[in-house]
Design an enzyme around this catalytic site. Structure first.
Site, PDB file in Angstrom:
ATOM      1  N   GLY A 327       3.891  -5.420   1.156  1.00 28.66           N
ATOM      2  CA  GLY A 327       2.855  -4.243   1.167  1.00 28.66           C
ATOM      3  C   GLY A 327       1.501  -4.761   1.609  1.00 28.66           C
ATOM      4  O   GLY A 327       1.304  -5.717   2.273  1.00 28.66           O
ATOM      5  N   SER A 328       0.387  -4.140   1.267  1.00 26.88           N
ATOM      6  CA  SER A 328      -0.901  -4.436   1.578  1.00 26.88           C
ATOM      7  C   SER A 328      -1.512  -5.552   1.030  1.00 26.88           C
ATOM      8  O   SER A 328      -2.705  -5.861   1.333  1.00 26.88           O
ATOM      9  CB  SER A 328      -1.734  -2.902   1.096  1.00 26.88           C
ATOM     10  OG  SER A 328      -1.193  -1.971   1.871  1.00 26.88           O
TER      11      SER A 328
END
Lengths: 635, 386
Positions: A327-328
């Site tokens: 993810g981020s």
């Protein structure tokens, strides 16, 4: 000594030489054989009496003395693995007259259940070195010992021996980090040095116990004993003491480990915390855990099946084997790669209309905020976790440069120094895709990678390590669990440590750190609620990993199915910003949208490590989080 | 057979055997390229070995059966190798040797540790073997192939080349550390050179040099190897450790007397006083249970095999065959001598098995492959130009 030198080979001469030499060889062979025969005649005829007497009196046997296994401590000297004295039942098959009758009698004496009796029989049939005692049952109770003592004369070949048994006081909390010891199985028996493992029944199966097996085990000793004709020991004639195994001091902090375990509560997930200066792992938890003590004495089939079929997969070490899309959380790393490759500068900004489009392509790659963040520079892109910025950055970098730069941070490689069973997860590349799917790499896939989705998968340990390297401004330390092995200190710079990451401009680190600080302390940071009341400067990054498919081929009920489709919450952080003393990665499976949960856990970990205000209380922290959730729901 | 073999040497060309009963049998052995005398003696030895093994393993039939299977495989290997012509063998010499050295280097780099020594090469799930075993055959093959192309007796330059050929693998094997095997491999090459007619002056010189190199060797030995030598000189100095084996094995042999205590009746061996009783120390079981008579029978059988082997070597038609066959059979004898010598306490303990009797697959296969080469050289000699 002829000196004739001619260039033609002379078969006749060669044959002649050979015949002479062969004849000489034959003479030597005969005389050496004669020597052997003479020696044998001397032993068997002249000295026969002497040796016969010696053989008659030869009631001397050499018995192995197993060494005590080294103890394992945490960094503060708290005991994590100890040895408890217990009584074991052993059997030397070669000395048993009637195995079946003996087993039946033992089952009666020990008052075993039918299942236990069956396990007992199976164990007695397992392969063993000749004349080595086989371990039938450990941890006998006093009643059993007493009844065995009374019936001892009926049970030749059966012995009750006092032995130290491994015991883990914090079994569940430490399960995945420490591992456990278990009975030596047939396959291990093949592999092991019989001298070293003589008399030893247990061996490290996973984790630290497995990795440091050699150091922990020690060296077996010997005892020379006189026996009677039936092999019963009469007296000891001499001994070489065993060398006990080395004690291990780990980098783990028991307090922090407990906190991490309790923070995860009954969720599935992992927390790894690393000391950036040394690479020492402060906490490494995979939840749920399991009771490793069961495995030492031999877990029964039903209990084992229970663990194996548990949907929460307690036996699965998520911290080092769990594969999660990052993810981020990887945005700070990609930003650094962009700076290093000259694709972006810290001040250059882009306009985010809410999506990114590849040239000549209609498809819109969306930001998580549908209407976009407007003007976004590097620091803001980290703080608000803007996707458009990273689509663009990833597109400009291309998969090859992303792969090279991310591999430098340890993604896609095994990073641990002394961690048994670590997975290298996956940092995708053109070559990898060609090898795996026999397909070329598509530009759109680079964009997915740019926001930590797509093929990219990491382990919590990798994320924590990369965070530590980042916190160190590129200085690499390999994560390790052992701080000291006996007297030997594990050095900080391990031989195969990857090269440090160097940037053209040292100031870039500060700019990335600043973006990460805004994640927690900035007015629009994605984890700003976590930063409330923070007493030190902290940098972090949230991440949400989408779960597209179910990993396990198991039956789920509808509620559970829905739960398991929820996103994983991730958070990576380090603190204090100026001189980082802890780097932490948190992954909570299916925690749902947003990463606040993971961020809170990371904050609790850094608080516990940096603020010395007594015992951290997981209960309290969780309550605060729940209140927080309610407030959020009210908004 | 022996007589007809002798007379055949005088025939310039092969003559088709007449179809009489007697020569029909000879025809069979020639077709399968085996030497019936050698084969018979080997089979006798293998069977006797299994009988001793049953007792030495503590009446474990599974051990005997698995040993029997290994023997069968070894026999198969021998028969297959006997089908090759010496010309083929000579072609294999260099590639075989290079492959062996390459694998020894690989062992050094990635080898598997077993019992404190790095001897094994493992291809996971496929095979696990000791490259030093291959070297036992590749080495004499290489040296024989090399020398047979030179003018004999060998000159100084050839000897230097030989020394390099021998030195590299011997050092690699000794480093593993496996002193026993490195000595055997070295010996197999030395035999080739000796049989090729190394001058007596150089032999004397080398012997003196070897004596002078002893302290150097001592300094480079591992602790456990030194301990073995010291223990050999005074077994009672370490009765619990390395001396234990020697004390126990001499006691076992000595108490056996002339006729022995009888099969499976040896108290020393049956009461587990003897470690490694079914591998390197199986001679002690033999000596205790079958006495001097049994020991002599075995030694005579070995001696007959060596005589037959040397005879086959002398019968070979070219230098290559002679040197190779001679070296193989003399190395075989060294096995016997070193093993019996160490168990009866006149040599230090250096992990050498009793050929074709001790438990273990690889060494049996290597030894039987060696006999296969011997038979190949003998059986195919008429195909070679003189």
């Amino acid at each position: 000594m002829r000196k004739s030198r001619h260039n033609l080979k002379s078969p006749e001469q060669e044959l002649r030489i050979f015949r002479v030499r062969a004849l000489l060889a034959l003479v030597v062979v005969f005389s050496l054989t004669g020597l052997l025969m003479g020696r044998l005649a001397y032993l068997q005829v002249v000295q026969h009496e002497v040796y016969t007497t010696r053989s008659e009196k030869n009631r001397v046997r050499v018995e192995p003395l197993p060494p005590t296994r080294g103890l394992i401590y945490d960094r503060n000297g708290d005991l994590l693995a100890e040895n408890r004295p217990t009584y074991n039942l052993t059997l030397v098959r070669e000395r048993v007259v009637d195995l079946d009758a003996t087993l039946t009698r033992l089952v009666e004496i020990l008052e075993l259940s039918p299942e236990e009796a069956e396990a007992f029989r199976v164990r007695s049939r397992q392969r063993q070195r000749p004349f080595q005692p086989a371990l039938l049952m450990s941890d006998l109770d006093e009643g059993q010992i007493a009844r065995l003592a009374v019936n001892r004369h009926l049970l030749p070949g059966v012995e009750v021996e006092a032995q130290l048994l491994r015991f883990y006081p914090d079994a569940e909390v430490m399960a995945h980090a420490l591992g456990y010891v278990g009975r030596i199985n047939a396959e291990e028996l093949e592999r092991l040095d019989p001298g070293r493992y003589a008399g030893t029944h247990f061996i490290g199966k996973t984790g630290v116990e497995r990795f440091y097996e050699d150091a922990l085990h020690g060296e077996a000793g010997l005892r020379k004993v006189e026996t009677n004709a039936r092999g019963r020991v009469l007296r000891e004639l001499g001994r070489t003491d065993p060398v006990p195994g080395k004690d291990l001091i780990l980098t783990l902090d028991k307090r922090l480990q407990h906190l991490a375990f309790e923070l995860l509560d009954d969720r599935r997930g992992a927390i790894v915390a690393i000391e950036p200066a040394t690479g020492g792992i402060l906490a490494m938890v995979s939840a749920p855990g399991y009771d490793t003590n069961q495995f030492v004495t031999g877990i029964d089939v039903a209990a084992y099946r229970g663990l194996q079929e548990d949907l929460a997969l307690p036996l699965y070490n998520r911290a080092i084997r769990g594969h999660y899309p990052p993810g981020s959380t990887i945005k700070p790393f990609l930003a650094l790669a962009g700076l290093a490759e000259g694709v972006i500068t810290p001040d250059k900004s882009i306009y985010d209309p809410g999506y990114f489009q590849l040239p000549n392509d209609d498809r819109r790659y969306r930001n998580w905020l549908r209407w976009g963040h407007g003007r976004v520079d590097m620091e803001r892109s980290i703080a608000v976790s803007n996707n458009t910025y990273y689509y663009s950055l990833a597109h400009d970098l291309g998969i090859d440069r992303i792969h090279a730069n991310m591999t430098d941070f340890g993604f896609g490689t095994r990073v641990g120094h002394d961690i048994f069973g670590e997975s290298d997860a996956l940092m995708p590349s053109r070559d990898w895709k060609r090898g795996r799917y026999n397909q070329p790499w598509y530009p759109g896939e680079t964009l997915s990678v740019g926001i930590g989705q797509g093929y990219w998968q990491l382990t919590p340990l990798q994320l924590a390590t990369a965070t530590a390297v980042l916190a160190n401004r590129g200085h690499w330390v390999r994560p390790r669990l052992a701080r000291r092995i006996g007297e030997e200190v594990v050095p900080e710079a391990l031989p195969d440590t990857p090269d440090d990451i160097e940037l053209a401009n040292e100031g870039w680190w500060d700019r990335v750190f600043s973006g990460m600080e805004k994640v927690i302390s900035g007015h629009e940071g994605t984890a700003r609620r976590t930063g409330v009341g923070l007493e030190y400067r902290m940098g972090g990054k949230s991440g949400t990993a989408q779960v597209f498919s179910l990993g396990q081929d198991q039956k789920y009920n509808a509620d559970e199915l829905a739960e398991r489709l929820r996103d994983h919450a991730l958070f990576m952080a380090f603190a204090p910003l100026e001189e980082p003393r802890i780097a932490v990665a948190v992954i909570v499976e299916n925690a749902g949208g947003g990463s606040t949960h993971a961020a809170h856990l990371a904050r609790a970990m850094t608080d516990a490590w940096l603020l010395d205000d007594g015992e951290p209380d997981a209960e309290e922290i969780r309550e605060e989080m729940e209140n927080d959730d309610e407030r959020l729901a009210g908004n | 057979m022996a007589l007809s073999g002798l007379s055949r040497r005088w025939r310039p060309y092969p003559v088709k055997a007449p179809a009489s009963g007697m020569s029909r049998r000879r025809g069979f052995w020639e077709r399968v390229h085996l030497d019936p005398w050698l084969l018979g003696m080997l089979l006798l030895l293998l069977c006797a070995g299994l009988v001793v093994m049953y007792s030495a393993s503590g009446q474990r039939l599974d051990t005997v059966i698995s040993q029997g299977i290994r023997f069968a495989v070894a026999l198969g290997v021998m028969v297959v190798i006997a089908q090759f012509t010496p010309a083929t063998l000579i072609r294999w010499a260099l590639p075989g040797y290079l492959l062996g050295v390459a694998m020894l280097v690989a062992v050094e780099l990635v080898g598997d540790m077993g019992m404190g020594a790095q001897r094994w090469l493992v291809i996971p799930g496929v095979i696990r073997f000791q490259p030093s075993e291959l070297m036992k055959l590749a080495m004499p093959l290489m040296v024989a192939a090399f020398l047979s192309r030179r003018e004999l007796p060998p000159r100084a330059r050839d000897l230097v080349i030989c020394a390099v050929i021998v030195g590299v693998p011997v050092v690699l094997i000794a480093k593993q550390p496996d002193l026993g095997t490195s000595l055997l491999v070295g010996a197999s090459a030395v035999f080739v050179v000796l049989l090729a007619g190394l001058s007596w002056r150089i032999i004397g010189l080398l012997a003196a040099l070897a004596a002078a190199a002893m302290p150097l060797l001592w300094m480079n030995m591992h602790d456990y190897q030194r301990r073995r030598v010291l223990t050999f000189l005074d077994p009672d100095s370490d009765p619990l450790g390395a001396g234990w084996n020697i004390i126990q094995s001499t006691t076992a042999i000595g108490s056996g007397g002339v006729l022995g205590k009888g099969w499976m009746e040896g108290t020393q061996s049956q009461l587990e006083f003897l470690p490694e009783r079914h591998t390197d120390f199986i001679v002690a079981v033999l000596g205790e249970e079958f006495g001097l008579v049994g020991m002599l029978a075995f030694l005579v059988l070995y001696l007959l095999i060596v005589c037959r082997g040397l005879w086959l070597a002398a019968e070979a038609q070219d230098t290559f065959g002679r040197l190779l066959a001679g070296s193989i059979i003399l190395t075989f004898f060294i096995y016997v001598f070193v093993n019996v010598g160490m168990v009866s306490g006149i040599l230090p303990v250096v992990g050498v098995p009793l050929p074709l009797v001790s438990y273990g697959g690889t060494s049996s296969v290597t030894l039987m492959a060696g006999f296969g080469i011997l038979m190949a050289i003998h059986a195919h000699r008429r195909l070679l130009p003189r």
